[in-house]
Every structure is written in structure tokens, then in C-alpha cells.
Design an enzyme around this catalytic site. Structure first.
Site, mmCIF file in Angstrom:
data_model
loop_
_atom_site.group_PDB
_atom_site.id
_atom_site.type_symbol
_atom_site.label_atom_id
_atom_site.label_comp_id
_atom_site.label_asym_id
_atom_site.label_seq_id
_atom_site.Cartn_x
_atom_site.Cartn_y
_atom_site.Cartn_z
ATOM 1 N N SER A 142 33.633 34.727 40.739
ATOM 2 C CA SER A 142 34.300 33.434 40.572
ATOM 3 C C SER A 142 33.635 32.395 41.474
ATOM 4 C CB SER A 142 35.798 33.590 40.848
ATOM 5 O OG SER A 142 36.523 32.457 40.430
ATOM 6 N N GLY B 177 37.974 32.524 45.047
ATOM 7 C CA GLY B 177 39.227 31.866 45.404
ATOM 8 C C GLY B 177 39.162 30.368 45.245
#
Length: 556
Positions: A201, A121
Site C-alpha cells: 500500500s 497505512g
């Protein structure tokens, strides 16, 4: 015999007054009562949500290292998630008191490998909740899953660049969660001596930072990294004071006295802080091609609390002073299509931004001056290689997305893998399957082929919030999911994703890369295809340009 054992366990639970559907576990903080959840035909598991692992990072504890939770009295209901950490999304379930974790186990008896997931995120959003990370598909593979919340954005990564706010609070939250695992996971049927951490990520970069940190020795034993590393262009903030000063100015605080600055920011309501934090990229530079504003930093040597990252990642990697443990690392074939398609949808002038300033194509971490001959040479080489020197336009979205995939993710991941392979086994993958469970791509309505950023996670977790309806069991996507789960849990069990010939895995043997090169990888597509570096030509182009033009590579 097994039936008798199960019957005795149920009898004992009833005799002790415990509801077998709502098991109670004693942790170092107190008792928690979970739930029993279904995971398929004749399959169930135990779920414990919202367990606090650290004291609320509020008031005087804001911008300080976490401390273990002091505990609670009575039995804590663990049927619902705790608060999510504050983010710019301002979701209703968020609160600054957010340091919770969730545990999912197929059995509370015995011990089995533990897999701790760190969500992504952009260091500024997300949580470990079941909306994206329902772990039920892991349960038949007999592993315990832990998902973690950690401080985000300005609350998780604010730093003054000196001892008054050394930074990396989000990383240190994860360290504290891993310590909780060591103290408590046996009670949930997990083995504290066999812990794998994995993330995607920014979560993948977090896993890499945790691997490099001196605070994590002995806390985990293998790592899996999806689409992120400490060597990616967006992952390490070299100038945290710039963003600290911007916050100070916004709230009328001193920009010269950092002690007063930090004290003042501790008095600001967290929603005001989060609302004013900068966006995800340096001004006028789209697509995460520069460091994220509030992200991990190198901490000062005189920091008053234990340091999570005291040197640049490249230096730690090069001298081997980190946790040299087995690793899986990879990316999706069209990772950045999520960002390029989304950016173009809201900013149709995106292509002109790059046409008018080709220096934006030059990797930030190569430290090449804008306007220099080196900048022109690198940008022209990339333009020629990826889109044959044409002016960027919507017609070249796919070609541009491949370049951005290499820039944002693939190159940094492969450079990490190559360097770590000098000291420990590293299994490299590219995920290229495009099917019924590519839920991120379906959710965003992206019509181009390939697997985008996060699609690979939908082949591990049940992403409830992205569900587009029931996927038929005859879909080949179910086969791909079963393969992913088997390889990932094999790695957690044995340190090898394909330890034996397995028909589910097409009897594939996935060899680690070695010798300081990317000479072995698996492409996870319709079939499992072992081979060499799946993007060798593109990777070599980057390596050649780096060798010729880069100045102080990766040393931001």
C-alpha cells in the site's frame, strides 16, 4: 560436526558471561540485547526490537532530514518495540521520538539475504511492530528481516513547497534506516550486499519512491511492491502548500511567510498537529481517488538538505535515472473492497455521491477538467464497462469495487511495471487466493469473494492482531503461505522468484514481463497460474481511454 560447532558456540557464550537466550550485539550506536523466539518445531530465531537508527525528530529536528543516532552507553534492552510514530489513531504507544527498527535473524553467524519491510497505512498510520508483521515464518527460509518505523502524516510529509520545509521526511527516515542496515546488519547475520526492500500500500509506494531516489544508490538491490506505486492516484501530493496553509490558519500562523509558519509549527505539541491534520482524501471525494493530503512531494531544487525526490516520478522513470534493479510488483484481485465496503458501512450515500458527480470516476492524474466533454466521455465509458451504465447502488458493490481496484491500485502498479520492465526484470503478480489466512477480510466481516487490500501480507507475516484462531496445518492456506514465502525469499536470494523447478511451487517458472507490455504474470490463487496480464481487458480499457482523453498523464 554441526552439533560440535553449536556446542562450542554455546560454551563460548557461557564462558564470556552471555545468556544464549538473550544475545548481545554491538552496533555503531552501542550494544543491544535481544531475545530468542520460537518459529515452529525445532525452529528458533533472534529478535532485536526497538533499535534507534536516527536521533529523535523532535524540537528543532522536526521537519528536517534525519541524522544517525548518536548512540547510548551500556547495553540497551531490545526485547520490546520502541514507540510508534504519531498518527490520528492516537495509540498509547506512540511518541514523536519514534525512529526505531526491528531485526529478526535465524542465525547471528554467517551472512544471508536481508529483507527490509516498509509498512503501509496511507502515509499516516501503522508501524513495523509484530502486531501485524511478526516475521517468524520467514526464518526457516534463512533470511534476515528488518521492519522500520518512519514519520507519518503531517510530521512525516508536511511541506511548504519551498526550501523552508521541503518535505518527504518519512522517505528520508527510510533512507537513514537503510544506511543503518549497511553499517550494522553483518553483526546480525545479514549481507549488506544483498538487500531487498518490500512494502504494501503506502509502503509499496514508499518502496517505489525509494527506488526512484538519488539518495538510495547502493543501499538495496531488489524491490517487492504490493498494491502501491508512485504512479497511483493517491501517492503524490501536487499542492502541499494548500495543506500547509490550512494548518497555519488553524494555529493562527502566517500563511505568507513560510519560514515563520514552519518555526511556529515546530512549537506546536505533536498531538495537536496530528489531531488537526486533514483526513485521507480531498474534501467530498471518497476512496483515495485523489492525492492523500500529507504524502510525498517533489522537493524544490534549492532545498537546504539532500533531496529524496527532486522531479516527478514519471520523468525519473522515463529517462531511467533511478535504481534499475529487479522488481516484483502486484495487487490483490479485490484490493479496494476493503475501502468500498468500509465506506458504504459508514456512508450509505456513497453511491449517490458518484451518481451525482460522475467526474469523481475520472482519474485525477489524467488532468481532465470537470464539466468538459472529455470528462463525460471517460466517466460514461467506465460506467458502461464496469456496471453496464446502471445507476450505482449497493447491488453493484462488487462491480464498483473492481473499478476502484483498478483506479486505486492495479492500473498504477501495472503502468509502473510496464515502464520499469524496459530497463530491468519485473515479475508481475495478482493475488486472488481466498482462504483461511485472508485475515483482513475476516476481521472486517466482508462477505464477498476475493482477496482484499492487505490479505496477501497475511500469507507472509503472522498478523497477531488479526488472528481469528489457530489455522489447521491441513488448511490449503498453509500451502499458499509456503509458496508465497518461498517465492519472495527466492527473489531476495537470487533476483528470481522461481530460479529452479520446485515441487512446493508446483514446478512453476515465473517469467518477467518484457517489451514495454504486461505479457507475463502469475496469478497466485489456489494454484500458481502463469500467463499474461490477468486483468488485460480492464487494463486495455484504461489504456485506450488514457490515449484518447488524458492530458499530461501522470504529471500531477
Amino acid at each position: 560436526m554441526l552439533v560440535k560447532v553449536i556446542s562450542f558456540v554455546i560454551y563460548l557464550a557461557v564462558a564470556l558471561g552471555q545468556n544464549v537466550d538473550r544475545p548481545i550485539i554491538t552496533t555503531t550506536g552501542g550494544q543491544v540485547q535481544g531475545t530468542t523466539e520460537p518459529c515452529g518445531l525445532f525452529c528458533s530465531y533472534y529478535s532485536f526490537k526497538g533499535i534507534p537508527y536516527a536521533e529523535p525528530p523532535t524540537g528543532a529536528r522536526r521537519f528536517t532530514n534525519p541524522v544517525p543516532h548518536s548512540g547510548w552507553s551500556g547495553v540497551r534492552d531490545a526485547s520490546a518495540h520502541g514507540s510508534s510514530c504519531p498518527s490520528p489513531d492516537m495509540i498509547p504507544t506512540e511518541n514523536e521520538d519514534c525512529l526505531f527498527l526491528n531485526v529478526y535473524s535465524p542465525s547471528l553467524i554467517g551472512t544471508r539475504p536481508v529483507m527490509v519491510f516498509v509498512h503501509g497505512g496511507a502515509f499516516s498510520g501503522g508501524s513495523g511492530n509484530v502486531g501485524l508483521y511478526n516475521s517468524k515464518y520467514f526464518m526457516p527460509e534463512d533470511v534476515v528481516i528488518v521492519t522500520v518505523n518512519y514519520r507519518l502524516g503531517v510530521l512525516g510529509f508536511f511541506s511548504t513547497g519551498d526550501r523552508n520545509a521541503s518535505g518527504n521526511w518519512g522517505i528520508k527516515d527510510c533512507v537513514e534506516a537503510l544506511r543503518w542496515v549497511q553499517r550494522n546488519i553483518v553483526a546480525f547475520g545479514g549481507d549488506p550486499n544483498n538487500v531487498t526492500i518490500f512494502g504494501q500500500s503506502a509502503g509499496g509506494a514508499m518502496v517505489h519512491f525509494l527506488t526512484l531516489s538519488p539518495l538510495t544508490t547502493g543501499l538495496f538491490h531488489r524491490v517487492i511492491i504490493h498494491s502501491g506505486s508512485a504512479l497511483n492516484s493517491w501517492a503524490l501530493q501536487p499542492n502541499p502548500r494548500l495543506y500547509a496553509n490550512r494548518l497555519a490558519t488553524a494555529f493562527g500562523l502566517s500563511t505568507t511567510d513560510t519560514a515563520a509558519l514552519v518555526a511556529g509549527l515546530k512549537q506546536v505539541p505533536y498531538r495537536n498537529l496530528v489531531a488537526l491534520q486533514e483526513g485521507l482524501h480531498e474534501l467530498d471525494v471518497p476512496l483515495l481517488l485523489r492525492p492523500i493530503d500529507f504524502s510525498p512531494v517533489v522537493e524544490p531544487a534549492d532545498a537546504p538538505e539532500p533531496i529524496a525526490l527532486g522531479r516527478r516520478p514519471i520523468d525519473i522513470i522515463e529517462d531511467g535515472s533511478y535504481n534499475t534493479i529487479p522488481m516484483i510488483a502486484g495487487f490483490t484481485d479485490m484490493d479496494s473492497l476493503l475501502f468500498t465496503a468500509a465506506e458504504y458501512a459508514v456512508n450509505p450515500g456513497m453511491f449517490n455521491t458518484f451518481n451525482n458527480n460522475p467526474h469523481f470516476l475520472v482519474p485525477f492524474f489524467w488532468n481532465i477538467a470537470q464539466g468538459s466533454p472529455e470528462s463525460a466521455a471517460v466517466s460514461q465509458a467506465f460506467q458502461q464497462y464496469y456496471w453496464q451504465g446502471q445507476q450505482l447502488s449497493p447491488a453493484l458493490l462488487t462491480e464498483f469495487s473492481i473499478f476502484v481496484t483498478d483506479h486505486q491500485f492495479a492500473y498504477g502498479v501495472l503502468e509502473m511495471a510496464k515502464r520499469h520492465a524496459n530497463r530491468s526484470p519485473v515479475y508481475v503478480y495478482q493475488f486472488s487466493y481466498d482462504g483461511d489466512l485472508n485475515l483482513l477480510k475476516q476481521s472486517f466481516g466482508i462477505p464477498f469473494p476475493g482477496a482484499i487490500h492487505g490479505d496477501d501480507l497475511c500469507y507472509l507475516f503472522d498478523a497477531e492482531d488479526l488472528s481469528v484462531g489457530e489455522v489447521p496445518q491441513t488448511s490449503h492456506a498453509i500451502t499458499v503461505r509456503n509458496r508465497m514465502l518461498r517465492m519472495w525469499t527466492n527473489f531476495a536470494k537470487y533476483g528470481n522468484p522461481t530460479p529452479i523447478a520446485d515441487p512446493i511451487l508446483q514446478n512453476t517458472l515465473w517469467a518477467p514481463t518484457s517489451g514495454g507490455t504486461i505479457n507475463s504474470a502469475v496469478n497466485i490463487g489456489f494454484n500458481l497460474v502463469p500467463g499474461a496480464n490477468p486483468i488485460a481487458s480492464r487494463y486495455n480499457q484504461w489504456r485506450e481511454l488514457e490515449a484518447r482523453y488524458a492530458n499530461n498523464v501522470f504529471r500531477v
